[in-house]
Design a protein around this motif. Structure first.
Motif, short mmCIF file in Angstrom:
data_model
loop_
_atom_site.label_atom_id
_atom_site.label_comp_id
_atom_site.label_asym_id
_atom_site.label_seq_id
_atom_site.Cartn_x
_atom_site.Cartn_y
_atom_site.Cartn_z
N ILE A 99 0.85 -1.19 0.00
CA ILE A 99 0.00 0.00 0.00
C ILE A 99 0.89 1.24 0.00
CG2 ILE A 99 -1.76 1.24 1.33
CD1 ILE A 99 -2.77 -1.43 2.31
N ARG A 100 0.44 2.30 -0.65
CA ARG A 100 1.25 3.52 -0.82
C ARG A 100 1.55 4.26 0.48
NH1 ARG A 100 -1.77 6.64 -5.46
NH2 ARG A 100 -2.70 4.76 -6.28
N ARG A 101 0.73 4.12 1.47
CA ARG A 101 0.91 4.91 2.69
C ARG A 101 1.97 4.34 3.63
NH1 ARG A 101 -4.45 2.65 3.83
NH2 ARG A 101 -4.19 1.10 5.46
N THR A 102 2.79 3.42 3.18
CA THR A 102 3.81 2.80 4.01
C THR A 102 4.78 3.82 4.58
OG1 THR A 102 3.64 0.79 2.72
CG2 THR A 102 5.60 1.04 4.05
N ALA A 103 5.29 4.75 3.75
CA ALA A 103 6.24 5.76 4.22
C ALA A 103 5.59 6.66 5.27
CB ALA A 103 6.75 6.59 3.05
N LEU A 104 4.34 7.03 5.07
CA LEU A 104 3.63 7.87 6.03
C LEU A 104 3.44 7.12 7.36
CD1 LEU A 104 2.20 10.58 6.42
CD2 LEU A 104 0.11 9.48 5.63
N ASN A 105 3.14 5.85 7.30
CA ASN A 105 3.00 5.05 8.53
C ASN A 105 4.31 5.00 9.31
OD1 ASN A 105 0.37 4.50 7.95
ND2 ASN A 105 0.66 2.34 7.52
N ARG A 106 5.43 4.87 8.60
CA ARG A 106 6.72 4.77 9.27
C ARG A 106 7.11 6.09 9.93
NH1 ARG A 106 9.76 0.98 4.79
NH2 ARG A 106 8.54 -0.87 5.28
N PHE A 164 4.96 8.39 10.98
CA PHE A 164 4.06 8.53 12.11
C PHE A 164 4.51 7.67 13.28
CE2 PHE A 164 0.29 7.00 14.42
CZ PHE A 164 -0.16 8.21 14.91
N ARG A 199 1.75 -2.30 10.61
CA ARG A 199 1.70 -0.99 9.97
C ARG A 199 2.99 -0.60 9.26
NH1 ARG A 199 -0.89 0.17 15.20
NH2 ARG A 199 -3.12 0.19 14.81
N LYS A 215 4.65 -2.46 7.07
CA LYS A 215 4.60 -2.93 5.68
C LYS A 215 3.18 -3.40 5.37
CE LYS A 215 7.01 -5.83 2.39
NZ LYS A 215 7.99 -6.88 2.20
#
Length: 183
Positions: A20-27, A29, A81, A83
């Motif tokens: 999913i594209r939001r992986t960098a944002l999750n990391r 956060f 969250r 990956k």
């Protein structure tokens, strides 16, 4: 090993997965949140030294323990969250057992003449298709007629697949009331 060829079967996939594209944002956060938790626990540890009464110390200790438990719970959920993936399953690509095989198995088990207080049979079908469930229900209805017929006529081979097969003709002997299957 030279004579062996690699097996290249191209069977359809059972599932696919993509990141999913939001992986960098999750990391990002998670990093900010971890810093906030560490700061909160550090503040609690510093305040524990400053209390003079036992009641305020005890209350502060309980809050500190609650925050440690909260931090542990949050940290253990982060692996999901870091990956996140999106899966798509293709249940239509699963190989299912033919319904007649299921029916014959069910009827063969029902045909056993064991005392019910000594042995129980459980049939489990893991495919979970509506067709297989329907086949089980029809087998149960058919068994109410088939099994008494087999007992009355002394049919030894009680599998309908064998009994009604075209290459195994049967004859009904009227004198002995037995059905003989010619093999």
């Amino acid at each position: 090993m030279e004579g062996l060829k690699a097996c290249t079967t191209h069977s359809p996939p059972l599932h696919t997965s993509k990141l999913i594209r939001r992986t960098a944002l999750n990391r990002v956060f998670a990093l900010v949140y971890a810093c906030a938790i560490i700061g909160l626990l550090y503040r609690h540890a510093l305040k524990l030294n400053n209390y003079t009464t036992s009641a305020t110390f005890l209350l502060s200790l309980f809050v500190f323990i609650a925050d440690v438990v909260f931090a542990f719970m949050w940290a253990t959920t982060q692996s999901f969250r870091m990956k996140p993936i999106l899966r798509e399953e293709f249940p239509e690509n699963l190989e299912r057992e033919p319904p007649m095989g299921v029916v014959n198995t069910a009827l063969s088990i029902l045909a056993y003449d064991y005392p019910t207080e000594k042995i129980s049979f459980y049939i489990s079908e893991d495919g979970g298709s509506q067709l297989t469930l329907f086949a089980f229900m029809e087998a149960a209805k058919f068994a109410t007629h088939w099994l008494p017929f087999c007992r009355k006529k002394n049919v030894v081979e009680r599998s309908p697949d064998v009994f009604f097969a075209s290459d195994h003709p049967f004859t009904l002997c009227s004198e002995t009331e037995e059905i003989k299957v010619h093999i």
